[in-house]
Design a protein around this motif. Structure first.
Motif, mmCIF file in Angstrom:
data_model
loop_
_atom_site.group_PDB
_atom_site.id
_atom_site.type_symbol
_atom_site.label_atom_id
_atom_site.label_comp_id
_atom_site.label_asym_id
_atom_site.label_seq_id
_atom_site.Cartn_x
_atom_site.Cartn_y
_atom_site.Cartn_z
ATOM 1 N N VAL A 1 40.989 53.141 33.368
ATOM 2 C CA VAL A 1 42.038 53.852 32.137
ATOM 3 C C VAL A 1 41.040 54.785 31.458
ATOM 4 N N GLN A 2 41.623 56.242 31.456
ATOM 5 C CA GLN A 2 40.899 57.279 30.983
ATOM 6 C C GLN A 2 41.886 57.693 29.908
ATOM 7 N N GLY A 3 41.775 57.644 28.716
ATOM 8 C CA GLY A 3 42.772 57.708 27.733
ATOM 9 C C GLY A 3 43.933 57.073 27.638
ATOM 10 N N GLU A 4 45.177 57.956 28.005
ATOM 11 C CA GLU A 4 46.433 57.246 28.204
ATOM 12 C C GLU A 4 46.885 57.472 29.759
ATOM 13 N N ARG A 5 45.624 57.704 30.595
ATOM 14 C CA ARG A 5 45.952 57.684 31.854
ATOM 15 C C ARG A 5 45.605 56.490 32.605
ATOM 16 N N TYR A 6 46.534 55.703 33.144
ATOM 17 C CA TYR A 6 46.290 54.471 33.982
ATOM 18 C C TYR A 6 46.192 54.471 35.364
ATOM 19 N N ILE A 7 45.253 54.421 35.981
ATOM 20 C CA ILE A 7 45.017 54.769 37.341
ATOM 21 C C ILE A 7 44.777 53.311 38.381
ATOM 22 N N PHE A 8 45.701 53.036 39.266
ATOM 23 C CA PHE A 8 45.216 51.728 39.895
ATOM 24 C C PHE A 8 44.863 52.334 41.213
ATOM 25 N N GLU A 9 43.753 51.761 41.791
ATOM 26 C CA GLU A 9 42.927 52.038 42.826
ATOM 27 C C GLU A 9 42.835 50.630 43.853
ATOM 28 N N MET A 10 43.467 50.852 44.861
ATOM 29 C CA MET A 10 43.426 49.696 46.092
ATOM 30 C C MET A 10 42.960 49.924 47.191
ATOM 31 N N LYS A 11 42.317 48.993 47.940
ATOM 32 C CA LYS A 11 42.175 49.219 49.328
ATOM 33 C C LYS A 11 41.951 47.971 50.128
ATOM 34 N N SER A 12 42.498 48.021 51.399
ATOM 35 C CA SER A 12 42.336 46.848 52.249
ATOM 36 C C SER A 12 42.413 47.166 53.608
ATOM 37 N N GLY A 13 41.697 46.510 54.613
ATOM 38 C CA GLY A 13 41.699 47.029 56.025
ATOM 39 C C GLY A 13 41.620 45.671 56.767
ATOM 40 N N TYR A 14 41.707 44.450 55.905
ATOM 41 C CA TYR A 14 41.841 43.268 56.805
ATOM 42 C C TYR A 14 43.151 42.875 57.526
ATOM 43 N N LYS A 15 42.827 42.564 58.709
ATOM 44 C CA LYS A 15 44.080 42.195 59.704
ATOM 45 C C LYS A 15 45.032 43.224 59.699
ATOM 46 N N ASN A 16 44.742 44.463 59.861
ATOM 47 C CA ASN A 16 45.241 45.620 59.947
ATOM 48 C C ASN A 16 46.883 45.673 58.913
ATOM 49 N N PRO A 17 46.575 45.703 57.630
ATOM 50 C CA PRO A 17 47.766 45.443 56.987
ATOM 51 C C PRO A 17 48.724 46.444 56.853
ATOM 52 N N ALA A 18 50.221 46.267 56.676
ATOM 53 C CA ALA A 18 51.136 47.304 56.499
ATOM 54 C C ALA A 18 51.293 47.679 55.137
ATOM 55 N N TYR A 19 50.549 47.059 53.960
ATOM 56 C CA TYR A 19 50.636 47.576 52.703
ATOM 57 C C TYR A 19 49.649 46.997 52.092
ATOM 58 N N ILE A 20 49.245 47.718 51.017
ATOM 59 C CA ILE A 20 48.756 46.803 49.781
ATOM 60 C C ILE A 20 49.492 47.094 48.560
ATOM 61 N N ALA A 21 49.436 46.044 47.698
ATOM 62 C CA ALA A 21 50.397 46.418 46.247
ATOM 63 C C ALA A 21 49.600 45.479 45.010
ATOM 64 N N VAL A 22 49.815 46.368 43.902
ATOM 65 C CA VAL A 22 49.652 45.546 42.842
ATOM 66 C C VAL A 22 50.935 45.219 41.695
#
Length: 639
Positions: free
Chosen positions: A240-261
């Motif tokens: 959170v930077q002021g009113e900027r809301y940034i979602f960071e995601m990372k995954s490489g386990y079992k060759n994922p087709a997506y990661i989601a929050v």
């Protein structure tokens, strides 16, 4: 015989087919290059004794290159192989075409293009194998040869790479090398997802996504405690930077087709606003979607895509990484999401399937924050408690591996043991049988209620565990009711009750054990696949003990020992559950049946082994995922 047939049914259901590949790799493994040996034997992670060696590092497009599979030391042989040429950089295309130089040892398969993959035709010993590969006429850049080599059925390496080979334009003059010839035909180029070896992630102490967790940003991931050890299968951070809301995601386990929050009001899947990062043709794209209350999936249909911006993205070696900025106040499906003022549960999920309109069930993993929170409040994000889930597993394992198994054994083989000794006014065997089955009933009912409270309804997972669990619970619930209203010994309906009681108890036990096998496959349980071997060992031991006791009964019935009449009472489970004292002579009641001493010794041995199985299974369930828990403990001790 009935017991043997029953266990055969269990083993037939539980032990899946083993698939061997004596005639080469099938096209179904084009993307992973992973053999399906023995139902899923993992590849070795040690240094491979094999090398993939191109005879030159530069060729022109459309030309032929000789590639060798070599052994170090030279005495090492191998039985099978699969080899492809792939673009060195994303999208990791399968390139070119192999020549069929030796039909006796090599065959070509089509991984989206004609002859672009070579494999073996038999499992004869091989070494120093040479292949010829034609570079595509329309490609410029660097490629590497990627191979799977099997030294034996249970000893193979996946993802062996050659040194890079540079392919230049056809008009240029590459250095003269051995193994290059003129163009024969122009092979095609096809896109195949990159291979990622299915290994447990190792700690990455330099991964920047973990920097600042708990101090400048909120981080959470799975398995539990992975953020502290920097060893998450999937991880997300909220910045959170002021009113900027940034979602960071990372995954490489079992060759994922997506990661989601997702943002949720109740920590449950359904009616949640989701941000997805999905690799498509090697490039990560971000979408917004909405989860429905039915089957677990997130759909983008009818969802505006203009309130998020993809700030950073990468997709390297099967690892998805992205940073997505979201507007602080949005309205999705008529629901207002105010990140500045409202509190939300955070959901993190990753799975193996996604298409152009939605992502599918989170079969790789999922976690949720334990309490709703204001996203601007920096601190550790605690995961939702898994206590109820672990209690459900512990209760069911104790009931159907422990108390039910022992209770059934006592009722079947120990009616004429400890004669003259009573407990609470009942024969020893009956008193203990009743106590153990009451424990089974209480543990099963408690486990059944607990899992419904945990899930909040019926399971949407495509797994028979839930159905089998309900059937087991219903049969278990009815058993004591039927026993309470059992007809008096000697009445004409007593034999019918005996058969129904025996059938209901044994069916509940068998189906309960099968349900436990299927529980190992549940993603939410986080149980290791090798737990199947412990369960199979239990079934084998249980069958063995029943066979021992049954043989003793057959010997007695066959007239090999005296007092045949009294032994019949102990040998067959259809006898009355509470035999009348008047039904047998006083002489028959004065002493234990033959082999009683041996049966007591075997019972003691059985109790010890079953107790060991129960303790081991409960500990593995309580500490799941056990591998990550052990690794975390080891690192804490080392530090």
């Amino acid at each position: 015989m009935r017991l043997v047939l029953s266990i055969a049914v269990v083993l037939g259901v539980l032990i899946g087919p083993s698939i061997t590949l004596p005639n080469g790799a099938p096209e179904s493994v084009c993307d992973t290059m992973l053999p399906f040996h023995g139902g899923g034997i993992p590849p070795l992670t040690t240094a491979s004794p094999f090398r993939i060696t191109p005879v030159t590092s530069v060729i022109a497009s459309g030309q032929m290159l000789q590639v060798e599979i070599e052994s170090f030391p030279a005495s090492v042989v191998f039985k099978g192989f699969m080899i492809q040429a792939r673009n060195r950089f994303p999208p990791n295309q399968v390139l070119g075409q192999f020549e069929l130089t030796d039909e006796g040892a090599i065959k070509l398969i089509n991984c989206g293009g004609e002859g672009n993959t070579a494999t073996h035709t038999n499992t004869a010993h091989k070494k120093d194998l040479a292949l010829e590969w034609i570079a595509p006429a329309d490609f410029k850049g660097e490629i590497v040869f990627n191979a799977t080599i099997a030294q034996d059925y249970d000893k193979f390496w996946v993802g062996i790479e050659s040194t890079p080979v540079k392919i230049v334009e056809s008009g240029q003059s590459p250095p003269a090398v051995v193994g290059i010839s003129t163009t024969r035909r122009a092979p095609t180029t096809t896109t195949v997802p990159p291979y990622v070896a299915p290994t447990t992630p190792v700690a990455d102490t330099t991964d920047p996504i973990y920097e600042g967790c708990g101090s400048t940003k909120g981080c959470f991931g799975f398995p539990e405690g992975c953020v502290e050890t920097r060893n998450c299968r999937a991880v997300a951070a909220v910045i959170v930077q002021g009113e900027r809301y940034i979602f960071e995601m990372k995954s490489g386990y079992k060759n994922p087709a997506y990661i989601a929050v997702g943002l949720s009001n109740d920590a449950k899947m359904g009616d949640d606003s989701v941000i997805e990062c999905v690799p498509e043709q090697g490039v990560v794209n971000a979408y917004t979607s909405w989860t429905s209350a039915g089957p677990y999936s997130a759909s983008r249909q009818g969802i505006a895509q203009n309130f998020i911006q993809l700030r950073e993205k990468s997709y390297v070696d099967g690892v998805i990484h992205c940073k997505v900025e979201r507007d602080p106040v949005t309205t999705v499906k008529g629901q207002r999401f105010d990140l500045i003022r409202e509190k939300y549960h955070l959901l993190l999920a990753t799975g193996s399937k996604a298409d152009s309109t939605h992502v599918s069930y989170h079969d790789i993993g999922r976690t949720a924050s334990g309490v709703p929170q204001v996203l601007a409040e920096v601190g550790a994000v605690q995961g939702a408690s898994k206590l109820l889930l672990r209690l459900h597993g512990a209760f069911m394992l104790t009931a159907w591996i422990g108390t039910a198994s022992l209770g059934i054994l006592l009722a079947r083989y120990f009616r004429q043991t400890w004669v003259g000794s009573q407990l609470c006014g009942k024969d020893q065997w009956f008193a203990w049988h009743r106590f153990l089955m009451i424990c089974t009933w209480a543990l099963t009912m408690a486990g059944f209620v607990i899992i419904f409270v945990e899930i909040g309804g019926w399971s949407q997972v495509d797994n028979p565990h839930a159905i089998l669990g309900v059937v087991t619970t219903v049969l278990c619930f009815l058993q004591p009711i039927g026993a309470y209203f059992r007809p008096h010994p000697g009445t004409k309906r007593r034999p019918l009750f005996n058969w129904l009681h025996w059938l209901g108890g044994n069916l509940a036990h068998i189906i309960g054990i099968v349900a436990i096998f299927f529980a190992v496959k549940l993603q939410k349980a986080e149980l290791p696949e090798w737990l199947d071997f412990i369960l199979v060992a239990f079934v084998a031991f249980h069958v063995f003990m029943h066979l021992i006791f049954s043989i003793l009964s057959w010997i007695q019935i066959g007239g090999c020992v005296s007092e045949r009449r009294s032994q019949r009472v102990t040998s067959f489970p259809m006898a009355d559950m509470t035999p009348s004292r008047n039904s047998m002579s006083s002489g028959e009641r004065k002493q234990d049946a033959a082999f009683s001493g041996f049966r007591k010794v075997m019972l003691f041995f059985y109790i010890l082994i079953i107790l060991g199985f129960v303790i081991a299974l409960v500990v593995i369930t309580a500490l799941a995922p056990i591998e990550d828990t052990v690794e975390s403990i080891r690192k804490q001790i080392m530090n």
